[in-house]
Design an enzyme around this catalytic site. Structure first.
Site: not given
Ligand code: GTP
Ligand code: SPV
Ligand code: MN
Length: 589
Positions: A69, A197-198, A206, A226, A248-252, A275, A365, A367, A398, A492, A494
């Site tokens: 994005r 891209y996505g 989004k 979100h 984003s990318a924080c574990g959802k 998401d 990134n 997917r 984080r 797990g 968590n």
């Molecule tokens: P978007 O699709 O971008 O919205 O991301 P998301 O929030 O769904 O994140 P996703 O679950 O794909 O995790 C993103 C990154 O965080 C990955 O590299 C995971 O390995 C890492 N991660 C997820 N859960 C945990 C956790 O409980 N602990 C740690 N240390 N890392 C985690």
């Molecule tokens: C995010 O970035 O929070 C995503 C991927 O879920 S995207 O659809 O590209 O926004």
């Molecule tokens: Mn997302």
């Protein structure tokens, strides 16, 4: 062609602007999918993967300049700048239409325009919303087919209504200098150009389900967030639902599909969504959530049999992979997949690649796009048009030091405050080094389609209207030890925290009142058999107590940072200033 006059008229306007050679009206049939897949293969837009090992799976590579994005090129376009607020890029609507019309003019010459009717939410539900996306990318059509519900059945549900979101997308020359993702909430319209891209081009996600829908939610009295949605089923068969907002990318995706540890094998976790959540007040006075999407657009790297076995199982068929490694046998690989890389392969740029090259094979990134129905732990309720009743809302990001593993807000208003000050750090690349803090209220910084102060006010207003609101918590899986290692095993494990949260919602466990909220007594989080495989063999009650501790010095700095963050909001609701003053007072500041 469909008979809806408003749709016809708008598509004709878009044709006049973009001048495609052909128009294809998407019906959503299997026959159409096969035809478009063949077409995409023939022009190299996708590559076939090994159909014995990964049936129905394909690989796509985006332009290397177009892999995520683009928040700096994303605009909320309204008449008044104030309506976009301090956190969004703003363009005047008329200027944006004028500027983008020049770019769209003739952009589909020599190309085909696809008209995709799509529904966010189950088709025909009173809570669902319909959109039409016109695009010149088959990749978009094939992805929208997985991520949303598309085709004739959606047009049947629309009837002759003109109530649909208008999405225009053209790849044009995929040049970042001519790339814009513009939202016109006043016209229920999205224009996206210059990307393939996505999140920039799957306009249901989004752009619509968050930026446009958050506006609708404000006007109509609901929330577009979100957030993942999951259900926890107790051994007695009772299911409690939790929604969680992480940036984003924080574990959802990981949390939404988590497998409970062995100590809790009588419990089940069900995924409703990974998401986005649309949440409304139900007749019973609780908050109910639906997942408006139909698929997962998940981060590939780090997805392994250990970290997320359910995601890995989901992507074994009917999945489109974007920017991952292609192995010589026609399968896929990415960093953190938990299996050895191929001796050689084709990387995300399309070049020959070996693990020894020192370059990443998959883009960080990269997917997968996979149907939610294929997830082994998909909830029976995931397509229930009414949604599921939410017991707890989680915020998190984080934070290397500040936030404890979990704490509960004092009440809804305090919970909105906690959401409004949410922050997430870029991961420390060097041991012990703390990342850069970015405030990301409710994980909506890039996705709130209107003035963030009004968004906070809307949350506060909703709280007054929900007779039986969810309890609000903050979680942090990412606290670091002094050595720079994650202090909590996460994934797990968590579940142990989620269990405490659900118990709190059912008044089954006590807590310790602190300056920031209610924190668990350390004996109330079960750490028996905590994951020792990942190097947590020494994890004990003191480690947990560390994770639950609140460092006065760290919080003194945090409180001054929050003050800076709040200065941005000229119209900050007074409730939140009062919350901030209360926090300072509890810390003796
Ligand atoms: P978007 O699709 O971008 O919205 O991301 P998301 O929030 O769904 O994140 P996703 O679950 O794909 O995790 C993103 C990154 O965080 C990955 O590299 C995971 O390995 C890492 N991660 C997820 N859960 C945990 C956790 O409980 N602990 C740690 N240390 N890392 C985690
Ligand atoms: C995010 O970035 O929070 C995503 C991927 O879920 S995207 O659809 O590209 O926004
Ligand atoms: Mn997302």
């Amino acid at each position: 062609m469909y008979s809806n006059k408003a749709v016809q008229q708008w598509v004709e306007e878009m044709m006049e602007l973009t001048k495609p050679d052909n128009v294809i009206w998407i019906d959503g049939s299997e026959e159409e999918k096969d035809r478009l897949t063949k077409e995409a293969l023939s022009i190299g837009e996708i590559e076939e993967l090994n159909q014995d090992k990964l049936p129905g799976c394909y690989l796509h590579r985006t332009n290397p300049n177009d892999v995520a994005r683009v928040e700096h090129l994303t605009y909320i376009c309204t008449d008044k700048e104030e309506d976009a607020g301090p956190t969004n890029n703003w363009m005047n609507s008329d200027e944006a239409y004028a500027k983008l019309s020049e770019l769209f003019d003739g952009s589909m010459k020599g190309r085909t325009m696809y008209v995709i009717p799509f529904s966010m939410g189950t088709v025909g539900s009173e809570f669902s919303k319909i959109g039409i996306e016109v695009t010149d990318s088959i990749y978009v059509v094939l992805n929208m087919r997985i991520m949303t519900r598309i085709g004739k059945r959606v047009m049947d549900a629309l009837g002759d209504s003109a109530d649909f979101t208008k999405g225009l997308h053209a790849r044009a020359d995929v040049n970042p200098d001519r790339r814009f993702i513009c939202h016109f909430p006043q016209d229920n319209t999205i224009w996206s150009i210059g990307s393939g891209y996505g999140g920039n081009v799957l306009l249901g996600k989004k752009c619509f389900a968050l930026r446009i829908a958050s506006n609708m939610g404000k006007n109509e009295g609901w929330l577009a967030e979100h957030m993942l949605i999951l259900g926890i089923e107790s051994p007695q068969g009772e299911v409690s639902y939790v929604a969680a907002a992480f940036p984003s990318a924080c574990g959802k995706t990981n949390l939404a599909m988590m497998l409970p540890p062995n100590e809790y094998k009588d419990y089940k976790v069900w995924c409703v969504g990974d998401d986005i959540a649309w949440m409304r007040i139900g007749e019973d006075g609780r908050l109910w959530a639906v997942n408006p999407e139909a698929g997962f657009f998940g981060v590939a790297p780090g997805t392994s049999r250990k970290s997320n076995p359910n995601a890995l199982a989901t992507v074994q068929s009917n999945t489109i992979f974007t920017n991952v490694v292609r192995t010589p046998e026609g399968t896929v690989w990415w960093e953190g997949m938990g299996v050895d890389p191929p001796a050689a392969g084709i990387d995300w740029r399309g070049n020959e690649w070996t693990p020894e090259s020192g370059e990443k094979g998959a883009h960080p990134n990269s997917r997968f796009t996979a149907p939610a129905s294929q997830c082994p732990c998909i909830s029976q309720e995931w397509e229930n048009p009414k949604g599921v009743p939410i017991s707890a809302i989680l915020f998190g990001g984080r934070r290397a030091k500040v936030a404890p593993l979990v704490y509960q807000s004092f009440d809804w208003e305090n919970g909105v405050f906690i959401g409004s000050i949410m922050a997430s750090e870029t991961t420390a690349a060097n041991i012990g080094q703390v990342g850069v803090v970015r405030r990301d209220p409710m994980a909506m910084l890039p996705f709130c389609g209107y003035n963030m102060s009004d968004y906070f006010a809307h949350w506060l207003e909703m709280g007054k209207k929900i007779p039986n609101p969810p309890k609000i918590f903050n979680v942090n899986w990412f606290r670091l030890t002094d050595e720079g290692k994650f202090a909590w095993p996460g994934y797990g494990d968590n579940f142990r925290v989620i269990k405490w949260i659900v118990d709190r919602c059912n008044d089954e466990v006590d807590a310790r009142q602190t300056e920031i909220g209610y924190v668990p007594n350390s004996t109330d989080i079960n750490i028996d058999g905590i994951n020792s495989e990942k190097g947590y063999e020494d994890f004990n009650i003191e480690s947990l107590e560390d994770l639950l501790s609140i460092d006065m010095n760290v919080w003194a700095k945090e409180i001054s940072d929050i003050g800076e963050h709040y200065k941005m909001f000229e119209k900050l609701p007074s409730e939140l200033s009062i919350q901030y003053e209360g926090l300072k007072k509890r810390f003796g500041m």
